[in-house]
Scaffold this motif. Sequence first.
Motif, PDB file in Angstrom:
ATOM      1  N   ARG A 171       0.830  -1.207   0.000  1.00 30.41           N
ATOM      2  CA  ARG A 171       0.000   0.000   0.000  1.00 30.41           C
ATOM      3  C   ARG A 171       0.858   1.248   0.000  1.00 30.41           C
ATOM      4  NH1 ARG A 171      -3.746  -1.766   4.628  1.00 30.41           N
ATOM      5  NH2 ARG A 171      -4.811  -3.494   3.608  1.00 30.41           N
ATOM      6  N   LEU A 172       1.913   1.204   0.785  1.00 27.11           N
ATOM      7  CA  LEU A 172       2.798   2.369   0.860  1.00 27.11           C
ATOM      8  C   LEU A 172       3.465   2.590  -0.492  1.00 27.11           C
ATOM      9  CD1 LEU A 172       3.647   4.426   2.976  1.00 27.11           C
ATOM     10  CD2 LEU A 172       5.602   2.973   3.530  1.00 27.11           C
ATOM     11  N   SER A 173       3.861   1.501  -1.114  1.00 29.98           N
ATOM     12  CA  SER A 173       4.478   1.561  -2.434  1.00 29.98           C
ATOM     13  C   SER A 173       3.546   2.240  -3.437  1.00 29.98           C
ATOM     14  CB  SER A 173       4.811   0.136  -2.872  1.00 29.98           C
ATOM     15  OG  SER A 173       5.134   0.089  -4.232  1.00 29.98           O
ATOM     16  N   CYS A 174       2.293   1.810  -3.450  1.00 26.56           N
ATOM     17  CA  CYS A 174       1.267   2.420  -4.292  1.00 26.56           C
ATOM     18  C   CYS A 174       1.126   3.902  -4.010  1.00 26.56           C
ATOM     19  CB  CYS A 174      -0.092   1.791  -3.986  1.00 26.56           C
ATOM     20  SG  CYS A 174      -0.600   0.586  -5.179  1.00 26.56           S
ATOM     21  N   TYR A 175       1.079   4.198  -2.730  1.00 26.02           N
ATOM     22  CA  TYR A 175       0.897   5.575  -2.286  1.00 26.02           C
ATOM     23  C   TYR A 175       1.975   6.471  -2.883  1.00 26.02           C
ATOM     24  CZ  TYR A 175       0.161   9.461   0.927  1.00 26.02           C
ATOM     25  OH  TYR A 175      -0.082  10.689   1.456  1.00 26.02           O
ATOM     26  N   TYR A 176       3.230   6.007  -2.809  1.00 25.43           N
ATOM     27  CA  TYR A 176       4.320   6.803  -3.339  1.00 25.43           C
ATOM     28  C   TYR A 176       4.251   6.893  -4.862  1.00 25.43           C
ATOM     29  CZ  TYR A 176       6.562   7.120   1.224  1.00 25.43           C
ATOM     30  OH  TYR A 176       6.836   7.402   2.526  1.00 25.43           O
ATOM     31  N   GLN A 177       3.903   5.785  -5.472  1.00 21.36           N
ATOM     32  CA  GLN A 177       3.833   5.765  -6.934  1.00 21.36           C
ATOM     33  C   GLN A 177       2.837   6.802  -7.456  1.00 21.36           C
ATOM     34  OE1 GLN A 177       2.454   2.079  -8.753  1.00 21.36           O
ATOM     35  NE2 GLN A 177       3.967   2.324 -10.376  1.00 21.36           N
ATOM     36  N   VAL A 178       1.649   6.837  -6.829  1.00 19.34           N
ATOM     37  CA  VAL A 178       0.625   7.804  -7.230  1.00 19.34           C
ATOM     38  C   VAL A 178       1.151   9.237  -7.138  1.00 19.34           C
ATOM     39  CG1 VAL A 178      -1.594   8.812  -6.533  1.00 19.34           C
ATOM     40  CG2 VAL A 178      -1.329   6.329  -6.678  1.00 19.34           C
ATOM     41  N   ARG A 179       2.031   9.461  -6.172  1.00 18.48           N
ATOM     42  CA  ARG A 179       2.557  10.815  -5.970  1.00 18.48           C
ATOM     43  C   ARG A 179       3.863  11.058  -6.728  1.00 18.48           C
ATOM     44  NH1 ARG A 179      -0.879   9.481  -2.540  1.00 18.48           N
ATOM     45  NH2 ARG A 179      -2.156  10.951  -1.336  1.00 18.48           N
ATOM     46  N   GLY A 180       4.219  10.141  -7.619  1.00 17.09           N
ATOM     47  CA  GLY A 180       5.349  10.354  -8.502  1.00 17.09           C
ATOM     48  C   GLY A 180       6.707   9.968  -7.942  1.00 17.09           C
ATOM     49  N   PHE A 181       6.690   9.196  -6.847  1.00 16.82           N
ATOM     50  CA  PHE A 181       7.964   8.735  -6.290  1.00 16.82           C
ATOM     51  C   PHE A 181       8.193   7.280  -6.661  1.00 16.82           C
ATOM     52  CE2 PHE A 181       6.440  12.089  -3.417  1.00 16.82           C
ATOM     53  CZ  PHE A 181       7.515  12.967  -3.516  1.00 16.82           C
ATOM     54  N   SER A 182       9.382   6.811  -6.364  1.00 22.32           N
ATOM     55  CA  SER A 182       9.691   5.415  -6.645  1.00 22.32           C
ATOM     56  C   SER A 182       8.779   4.507  -5.828  1.00 22.32           C
ATOM     57  CB  SER A 182      11.148   5.124  -6.283  1.00 22.32           C
ATOM     58  OG  SER A 182      11.363   3.721  -6.256  1.00 22.32           O
ATOM     59  N   CYS A 183       8.308   3.445  -6.477  1.00 24.62           N
ATOM     60  CA  CYS A 183       7.458   2.509  -5.765  1.00 24.62           C
ATOM     61  C   CYS A 183       8.273   1.329  -5.231  1.00 24.62           C
ATOM     62  CB  CYS A 183       6.309   2.017  -6.646  1.00 24.62           C
ATOM     63  SG  CYS A 183       6.825   1.086  -8.078  1.00 24.62           S
ATOM     64  N   THR A 184       9.565   1.335  -5.492  1.00 24.56           N
ATOM     65  CA  THR A 184      10.382   0.221  -4.999  1.00 24.56           C
ATOM     66  C   THR A 184      11.389   0.655  -3.929  1.00 24.56           C
ATOM     67  OG1 THR A 184      11.935   0.529  -6.816  1.00 24.56           O
ATOM     68  CG2 THR A 184      10.201  -1.112  -7.130  1.00 24.56           C
ATOM     69  N   GLN A 185      11.708   1.932  -3.911  1.00 21.90           N
ATOM     70  CA  GLN A 185      12.647   2.410  -2.894  1.00 21.90           C
ATOM     71  C   GLN A 185      12.052   3.613  -2.191  1.00 21.90           C
ATOM     72  OE1 GLN A 185      16.850   2.847  -3.847  1.00 21.90           O
ATOM     73  NE2 GLN A 185      16.533   1.613  -5.693  1.00 21.90           N
ATOM     74  N   PHE A 186      11.887   3.503  -0.907  1.00 24.08           N
ATOM     75  CA  PHE A 186      11.339   4.635  -0.158  1.00 24.08           C
ATOM     76  C   PHE A 186      11.709   4.481   1.310  1.00 24.08           C
ATOM     77  CE2 PHE A 186       8.106   1.415  -1.169  1.00 24.08           C
ATOM     78  CZ  PHE A 186       7.770   0.954   0.094  1.00 24.08           C
ATOM     79  N   ASN A 187      11.423   5.532   2.053  1.00 21.05           N
ATOM     80  CA  ASN A 187      11.688   5.506   3.493  1.00 21.05           C
ATOM     81  C   ASN A 187      10.392   5.341   4.282  1.00 21.05           C
ATOM     82  OD1 ASN A 187      14.340   5.967   2.930  1.00 21.05           O
ATOM     83  ND2 ASN A 187      14.562   7.626   4.417  1.00 21.05           N
ATOM     84  N   LEU A 188      10.449   4.551   5.309  1.00 16.54           N
ATOM     85  CA  LEU A 188       9.305   4.466   6.212  1.00 16.54           C
ATOM     86  C   LEU A 188       9.242   5.759   7.021  1.00 16.54           C
ATOM     87  CD1 LEU A 188       9.758   0.838   7.579  1.00 16.54           C
ATOM     88  CD2 LEU A 188       8.215   1.609   5.774  1.00 16.54           C
ATOM     89  N   PRO A 189       8.093   6.411   7.023  1.00 15.22           N
ATOM     90  CA  PRO A 189       8.039   7.673   7.762  1.00 15.22           C
ATOM     91  C   PRO A 189       7.828   7.491   9.265  1.00 15.22           C
ATOM     92  CG  PRO A 189       5.995   7.323   6.550  1.00 15.22           C
ATOM     93  CD  PRO A 189       6.881   6.148   6.257  1.00 15.22           C
ATOM     94  N   MET A 190       7.709   6.272   9.724  1.00 15.01           N
ATOM     95  CA  MET A 190       7.395   6.046  11.149  1.00 15.01           C
ATOM     96  C   MET A 190       8.366   5.050  11.780  1.00 15.01           C
ATOM     97  SD  MET A 190       5.977   3.710   9.130  1.00 15.01           S
ATOM     98  CE  MET A 190       4.520   4.441   8.394  1.00 15.01           C
ATOM     99  N   PRO A 191       8.540   5.162  13.097  1.00 13.21           N
ATOM    100  CA  PRO A 191       9.383   4.188  13.798  1.00 13.21           C
ATOM    101  C   PRO A 191       8.692   2.829  13.899  1.00 13.21           C
ATOM    102  CG  PRO A 191       8.400   5.711  15.369  1.00 13.21           C
ATOM    103  CD  PRO A 191       8.031   6.214  14.000  1.00 13.21           C
ATOM    104  N   ARG A 192       9.465   1.807  14.185  1.00 12.00           N
ATOM    105  CA  ARG A 192       8.941   0.448  14.298  1.00 12.00           C
ATOM    106  C   ARG A 192       7.796   0.326  15.310  1.00 12.00           C
ATOM    107  NH1 ARG A 192      11.921   0.115  10.533  1.00 12.00           N
ATOM    108  NH2 ARG A 192      13.553  -1.406  10.141  1.00 12.00           N
ATOM    109  N   HIS A 193       7.975   1.023  16.392  1.00  6.51           N
ATOM    110  CA  HIS A 193       6.984   0.993  17.465  1.00  6.51           C
ATOM    111  C   HIS A 193       5.588   1.359  16.951  1.00  6.51           C
ATOM    112  CE1 HIS A 193       5.287   1.732  21.469  1.00  6.51           C
ATOM    113  NE2 HIS A 193       4.781   2.840  20.954  1.00  6.51           N
ATOM    114  N   ASP A 194       5.507   2.457  16.182  1.00  3.80           N
ATOM    115  CA  ASP A 194       4.215   2.909  15.663  1.00  3.80           C
ATOM    116  C   ASP A 194       3.670   1.980  14.594  1.00  3.80           C
ATOM    117  OD1 ASP A 194       3.991   5.101  17.310  1.00  3.80           O
ATOM    118  OD2 ASP A 194       4.858   6.513  15.864  1.00  3.80           O
TER     119      ASP A 194
END
Lengths: 247, 247
Positions: A171-194
């Motif tokens: 889902r995150l991959s899709c999310y980035y793709q729709v916004r014009g970013f890479s769908c295979t390489q991205f950063n998680l915006p949240m820590p593991r805990h969350d």
Amino acid sequence: MVMNIKNSRESVNSCSHCNLKKVCFPHGLSADELSTFENSVDKTVKIQKKEKLFSRGDPLTSVYAIKAGSIKTYLSTSKGQSQVLGFHMPGDLLGFDGFADDRHTSNAVAMEDTILCELPMSNFENLCEILPGLRKVMMQQVGGEINRHHSLVLTLGQMQTEERLATFLLRLSCYYQVRGFSCTQFNLPMPRHDLANFLGMAPETLSRMFAKLEKQKVVSIKRREVNILDMDGLLGLSHEICTHAEV
Amino acid sequence: MVMNIKNSRESVNSCSHCNLKKVCFPHGLSADELSTFENSVDKTVKIQKKEKLFSRGDPLTSVYAIKAGSIKTYLSTSKGQSQVLGFHMPGDLLGFDGFADDRHTSNAVAMEDTILCELPMSNFENLCEILPGLRKVMMQQVGGEINRHHSLVLTLGQMQTEERLATFLLRLSCYYQVRGFSCTQFNLPMPRHDLANFLGMAPETLSRMFAKLEKQKVVSIKRREVNILDMDGLLGLSHEICTHAEV
DNA sequence: TATAACGCTTGATATTTATCATGAATGTTT
DNA sequence: AAACATTCATGATAAATATCAAGCGTTATA
């Protein structure tokens, strides 16, 4: 409610030139409607990392669109537990949780320094009367939120932990793709805990599932850097909604 | 989409005399608005037990209000699993899942013979333009649905099976109370199988949790007949949302 | 630079819940 | 009433996940 001294408000660049217009309010408004609309979104709100945008019980004063940064929404229980409801990023709208009785029922906090466009409720009702396109956009946005909740309920109710994580990454991959970013390489915006909390598992379990996906060479993870190595493999691990089926 | 030969449509008694007006659309409409409104809800739909009201992929043709009976909504996965999203009863509205792109994303099936009031989307858009009260009601209803989803996510993400069941029983109790029925004695409208699925557990586990609640003398269950013996005890087992807290 | 704090990972163990198997009770059909 | 299918309950076992505990980088602080 935003009352913090750290906040600042200032006039906003027009929606028509915003690079998020394809995913935010402007999507679906005619040129005429948009010019009327953007005069009512006359402020931006800036909040710092860890600062709250609103809390449960606050009166619903505005609907917000995220312009930059990211926001976490969550619920708290009387036991001191919490449940993350979503991670919201540029183009996302916030505030629907207050529609039922004009008070927020969830909490929203900035995961990093964040800029939001603010649409006060006082303008909102009037705009809905005069802009058919806005009514349509609102229905679409609200429907989208409901659909995402459905999907999350399915994830939490039916999937095992590995599949939950695979589904989330897709889902995150899709999310980035729709916004014009890479769908295979991205950063998680949240820590593991969350993320573990959001996915209804212990942080240790999340860690193990990341390790499991790495061992299968489906993804590689280094801290927050995600690299999807085998998209088909990842899709195979997730069994999201069926396009055809009956029960 | 309702196309079954078993369906029938007929003209509806007015909303203003409906015994559900306090919880359904009419709630929030002025007398003038209501008379305009009820001319547009000109049909009822009757569907039999196990018959579908709509399926994933169907175009969104109408929003429905349940007049009598009950409806289960659910999602299906490509693995053949399903997730119950909700059990809907008189006064509840159905169809918001289709708002995002004018197609339903979930399935709705009658749990018993059911009568619904139908508001075609073609009328809906027009009514929203001319009735401010309807816009307000729609926002409240949509907000209510979002809040219920949040609550369900919390239940599935954080609670153990016993607490999930206790929370469910309390919500159902409230639901009946609001509609003027006993909040301590009522019938479960769904079989164990569906309830277990909704609560994200195996039917056997649900059975054991019912047995556990009975042993604690908090409730008594006989088939589908529920009797809440100790409301405070039940409340003590559930830790729903905190009214005050931070994360 | 030392030290502390945090975020994350990994191992060992305990707990919860699912699965499998069986049988009783209820409801339905013949 | 007999035969059958449903629905539900319960015991035994297996599997998944949480919890507890330790350790390792990284980042922040003194």
